[in-house]
Design an enzyme around this catalytic site. Sequence first.
Site, PDB file in Angstrom:
ATOM      1  N   GLY A  17       0.825  -1.204   0.000  1.00 39.47           N
ATOM      2  CA  GLY A  17       0.000   0.000   0.000  1.00 39.47           C
ATOM      3  C   GLY A  17       0.854   1.247   0.000  1.00 39.47           C
ATOM      4  O   GLY A  17       0.551   2.229   0.670  1.00 39.47           O
ATOM      5  N   TYR A 170     -14.427  -2.719   8.696  1.00 41.98           N
ATOM      6  CA  TYR A 170     -13.063  -2.213   8.852  1.00 41.98           C
ATOM      7  C   TYR A 170     -12.521  -2.556  10.247  1.00 41.98           C
ATOM      8  O   TYR A 170     -11.406  -3.061  10.391  1.00 41.98           O
ATOM      9  CB  TYR A 170     -13.055  -0.694   8.638  1.00 41.98           C
ATOM     10  CG  TYR A 170     -11.703  -0.053   8.824  1.00 41.98           C
ATOM     11  CD1 TYR A 170     -10.734  -0.154   7.843  1.00 41.98           C
ATOM     12  CD2 TYR A 170     -11.402   0.642   9.996  1.00 41.98           C
ATOM     13  CE1 TYR A 170      -9.480   0.431   8.015  1.00 41.98           C
ATOM     14  CE2 TYR A 170     -10.155   1.225  10.178  1.00 41.98           C
ATOM     15  CZ  TYR A 170      -9.203   1.121   9.179  1.00 41.98           C
ATOM     16  OH  TYR A 170      -7.969   1.690   9.356  1.00 41.98           O
TER      17      TYR A 170
END
Length: 197
Positions: A17, A170
């Site tokens: 990422g 999440y």
Amino acid sequence: MPERPWNVRDKTCLVTGATSGHGLAVARLLARRGADIVLLGRDPAKCQAVRESIRRETARTPEVLVCDLSSRREIDRTAEQWLALDRPLHLLVDNAGLVTRNRRESPDGVELTMAVNYLACFQLTLRLLPRLARSAPARIVIVASDAQRMASLDPDDLELRRRWWFMGAYAKSKLALLFFQRDLARRLEGTRVTVNA
């Protein structure tokens, strides 16, 4: 006595990422400190832009691995690609993650938030663990979140098929990461590979 800061100069550091947010900041910082950076991201154009930006800023040219972390097949391919290079790996920063507003599934049919935020980290880390062990002393850093405080894991509904909420998905993925980190740290005791979240 406090541990001395870990010197990353000339150490190989893979950051997932790495094209935005925390991952980009970590990759830049490590490059400024003299590390050999490997950027892992899903968008080739973004990866190349970050690569050039870091090269201009630090005179170090990161390597790029393009991988869609929502796909188990892609993760395996990327791990094999890295292992075939026969290079050391001193630091793995498991940073990649996402939040989606609507429930979606990965190419493997897994709820997307759990697939990318947790299962990808789990799979990639375990695939690269032998290389980290061979390169020891080595470190694994898992980027977690305080959102985990609002989560609990229901083994019968890990993918939130009954009741899905984007923050719940999440938070659960980040709590799963902490369970993984704790268990992996226990298993790695005495190996000179440390894992923190």
